[in-house]
Design an enzyme around this catalytic site. Structure first.
Site, short mmCIF file in Angstrom:
data_model
loop_
_atom_site.label_atom_id
_atom_site.label_comp_id
_atom_site.label_asym_id
_atom_site.label_seq_id
_atom_site.Cartn_x
_atom_site.Cartn_y
_atom_site.Cartn_z
N CYS A 2 70.40 1.47 -19.21
CA CYS A 2 69.44 1.63 -17.96
C CYS A 2 69.86 0.56 -17.47
CB CYS A 2 68.16 0.36 -18.76
SG CYS A 2 67.54 1.36 -20.04
N ARG A 27 75.62 3.68 -15.74
CA ARG A 27 75.80 2.47 -17.27
C ARG A 27 75.03 3.47 -17.77
NH1 ARG A 27 74.41 -2.75 -16.37
NH2 ARG A 27 73.31 -2.94 -17.88
N TRP A 74 66.92 4.69 -20.10
CA TRP A 74 68.36 6.04 -21.06
C TRP A 74 66.94 5.42 -22.10
CZ3 TRP A 74 70.15 4.66 -26.02
CH2 TRP A 74 71.20 5.19 -26.62
N ASN A 100 64.87 -3.15 -19.57
CA ASN A 100 65.57 -2.64 -20.16
C ASN A 100 65.19 -3.21 -21.96
OD1 ASN A 100 66.75 -1.46 -18.14
ND2 ASN A 100 68.12 -3.07 -17.70
N GLY A 101 65.51 -2.63 -22.86
CA GLY A 101 65.59 -3.02 -23.99
C GLY A 101 64.42 -2.05 -24.62
N GLU A 487 90.92 6.35 -30.97
CA GLU A 487 90.95 6.68 -29.41
C GLU A 487 90.37 7.59 -28.79
OE1 GLU A 487 89.58 4.92 -25.70
OE2 GLU A 487 88.60 4.43 -27.19
N LYS A 491 87.44 9.91 -26.90
CA LYS A 491 87.84 9.87 -25.29
C LYS A 491 87.61 11.81 -25.29
CE LYS A 491 88.05 6.59 -23.07
NZ LYS A 491 87.30 6.00 -24.49
N GLU A 494 83.26 11.93 -25.97
CA GLU A 494 82.92 10.90 -25.37
C GLU A 494 82.17 12.19 -23.75
OE1 GLU A 494 83.03 6.90 -25.57
OE2 GLU A 494 84.67 7.03 -24.63
N HIS A 510 95.09 14.87 -47.31
CA HIS A 510 93.66 14.06 -48.21
C HIS A 510 92.68 15.21 -47.76
CE1 HIS A 510 96.36 11.81 -50.30
NE2 HIS A 510 97.04 11.02 -49.57
N LYS A 609 77.15 2.60 -20.54
CA LYS A 609 78.79 1.78 -20.43
C LYS A 609 78.34 0.51 -21.21
CE LYS A 609 82.37 0.48 -18.64
NZ LYS A 609 83.08 1.01 -18.76
#
Length: 614
Positions: A2, A27, A74, A100-101, A487, A491, A494, A510, A609
């Site tokens: 947000c 964000r 968001w 926000n929150g 990572e 990426k 995402e 395995h 973000k």
């Protein structure tokens, strides 16, 4: 997560707020809105979708208003929609709020307000809060700021809010708890925002509200006080250290690509003033001032989330390998919920790009209560984690706008390498000769990163064209490069929305080996270091099942190169520094696949973000 922005002053508020919302798009959000106080009447526009959609809705506004607030949402409570978008208006039409929150006890509050005759148009917790403020104002016969304070003392959760009253066209009331809020101090004008980016061209003076603080902002100034007891606070005014140029794209198509290309400089900036090769020292005040705590620590616990968690895993290898101190790496989101054993002989290191990650902040508070020494690694100066910790280090990577972290990650790796080397030197766990050799090599890493970008980018574009249609990817690495496999997979997930998983290469047989066939691209990080022969065996196992292998190899390697479909070369460096180079091609591969798939690279769906709610 947000974004909040607002303005009160002598200029037209509309263009300032809309521009601020554009700056906050990084964000992550799914809807946007704005409300202006136009001569004692609210002008409200909000919409599901982008800030550009909101701007289109505002074309009919020829507003002279000099006060207003805006928001990018968001979704937490309620699907993305025009109705659920912020701002929200109270039942009496006199109050407007952005938030926000999360208000965790909104359900109980909503039942109470409904019993008092209040009605609700949206599914959000925020609409409950604005009506709770109205309820307090009317039942207690108090002004806006007092009503906000009363309401917040009934709230459980996390928030940063901005509230306006239609009958007070020159006042904004703001408050925060576990979600950042900055107030820009200009010449007879004031700005509010989740971070300083919306007002960076107007002022370099900013007040950061602390947890549990609120402020009443008028043209006369900013009054800050505690939410709990209304006690007065004398806020500290900080000087901004960034500039408008640093948060613009600079000719690149996307912020992510710009930030990938900025890594030679951002790594250098992280080491600047710390890595003093000519003096054979690493100078870090946060470590030096508490050297005995680090050297006598029974263990180091690294807590973080997402990409920063992967940096923490590399940090575990670095610190245990070089300094011989036991390290545990924990997901911050799980740490506090499993009743962890923490003592005053532990050091807890929190890693966060934004310094506002809610899970990490909550975990830090728990560790601090149990007596651990708290060290922070973050990129944003004066962020919540920076203020909460006993000591710490900034990465100095500069503003990172792309939601998928790139330069902040490699800056974290560089910082962790310096911490490990400094501790190793003072503990005597490596020789003076090896220490000197490694810091000389570390100093060359920025130019080697630049070399990787220059030499591989065009090749990776072509590889991306071949694999853009893949439905799944597997990433494998060993030792220091196992976290880089994680990572690389993150990426790709995402920003391209292709399913990808990272594994230690030895774990392939395995379970994951069942997935490998001619349709499964496998990215293998195979520098000629450490476990090279083992990784060669893993590649042979993939080949025997007709998998397509994209390998990251050391320059001059011929063994792996002759075994794989594609090989991408990186310079030959010590094993402990290979993650700083091997991650670069994986960032570029994710980026170019995402571009070819037509994805919004800088603002991938459903992501934010800075995750400021648990």
């Amino acid at each position: 997560m947000c974004g909040i922005t607002g303005y009160i002053g002598n200029k037209k508020a509309l263009p300032i707020i809309l521009n601020g919302l554009k700056r906050l798009e990084y964000r992550g959000y799914d809807s946007a809105g704005i409300v202006l106080n136009e001569n004692g009447a609210f002008e409200l526009r909000k919409t599901k979708g982008s800030v550009s959609d909101l701007i289109a809705k505002c074309k009919d506004l020829n507003s002279e208003a000099t006060v207003g607030i805006g928001h990018t949402r968001w979704a937490t409570h309620g699907v993305p929609s025009d109705i659920n978008a912020h701002p929200h208006i109270s039942n009496n039409g006199k109050l407007a709020i952005i938030h926000n929150g999360i208000i965790e006890n909104y359900g109980t509050l909503k039942i109470m307000l409904t019993s008092k005759g209040y009605t609700f148009k949206s599914e959000t917790d925020t609409e409950v809060l604005v009506n709770l403020i109205q309820y307090m104002q009317e039942t207690q016969n108090v002004d806006l700021s007092t009503a906000v304070r009363y309401a917040l003392n009934e709230v459980v959760g996390a928030y940063s809010i901005a509230v306006m009253e239609v009958d007070k066209p020159q006042e904004i009331v703001v408050a925060r708890l576990s979600s950042p809020l900055a107030i820009g101090i200009g010449e007879n004008e004031y700005f509010i925002a989740s971070d300083a980016s919306p007002f960076i061209e107007f002022t370099n003076e900013v007040v950061y509200l602390e947890d549990g603080e609120m402020a009443t902002i008028t043209l006369k100034g900013v009054d800050v006080y505690k939410i709990k007891d209304n006690s007065k606070v004398n806020p500290q005014i900080h000087e901004l250290k960034t500039s408008l140029e640093k948060i613009e794209k600079g000719g690149y198509e996307h912020f992510m690509l710009k930030e990938i290309h900025e890594q030679p400089r951002s790594i250098m900036d992280t080491m600047r003033g710390r890595l003093l090769v000519d003096e054979d020292i690493i100078q870090m005040a946060g470590i030096w001032d508490y050297q005995e705590k680090f050297l006598n620590a029974e263990r180091i616990i690294i807590i973080s989330c997402g990409t920063s968690w992967h940096a923490g895993l590399v940090g575990e290898y670095l610190i245990e390998d070089l300094a011989r101190i036991p390290v545990e790496v924990e997901y911050a989101s799980e740490f506090r919920y499993r009743n962890p054993i923490i003592t005053d002989k532990d050091i807890v290191i929190a890693i966060s790009q934004s310094g506002e990650t809610a899970d990490s902040i909550a975990a830090l508070k728990l560790a601090k209560e149990k007596g651990a020494f708290i060290y922070g690694i973050c990129n944003v100066i004066d962020s919540s984690i920076a203020r909460l910790t006993d000591a710490g280090s900034y990465t100095h990577a500069g503003p990172e706008i792309g939601v998928a972290s790139t330069k902040a990650f490699t800056a974290q790796l560089a910082l962790l390498a310096m911490i490990a080397l400094k501790l190793a030197k003072h503990k005597g766990t490596i020789s003076k000769e090896r220490f000197n050799s490694l810091i000389i090599e570390l100093e060359t890493i920025p130019e080697r990163v630049a070399e990787v970008i220059k030499n591989t980018e065009n090749q990776i574009k072509k590889i991306a064209e071949q694999y853009v249609g893949a439905g799944n990817f597997l990433y494998l690495g060993r030792g220091y490069n196992y976290p880089i496999a994680l990572e690389g997979a993150l990426k790709l997930k995402e920003i391209s929305y292709i399913h990808a998983e990272g594994y230690p290469a030895a774990e392939m047989k395995h379970g994951p080996i069942a997935l490998i066939d001619e349709n499964m691209p496998v990215v293998v990080i195979a520098p000629k270091k450490g476990y090279y022969e083992k990784i060669v065996s893993n590649i042979q196992e993939i080949n025997s099942r007709k998998g397509k292998v994209i390998a990251i190899v050391t320059q001059g390697d011929t063994v792996v190169k002759d075994m794989v479909t594609e090989s991408i070369e990186i310079p030959d460096v010590s094993e402990c520094f290979t993650p700083l180079l091997s991650v670069i091609p994986l960032q570029l591969l994710a980026y170019y696949i995402a571009v070819l798939r037509g994805v919004n690279v800088d603002q991938p769906r459903n992501l934010a973000k800075s995750v400021t709610v648990e």
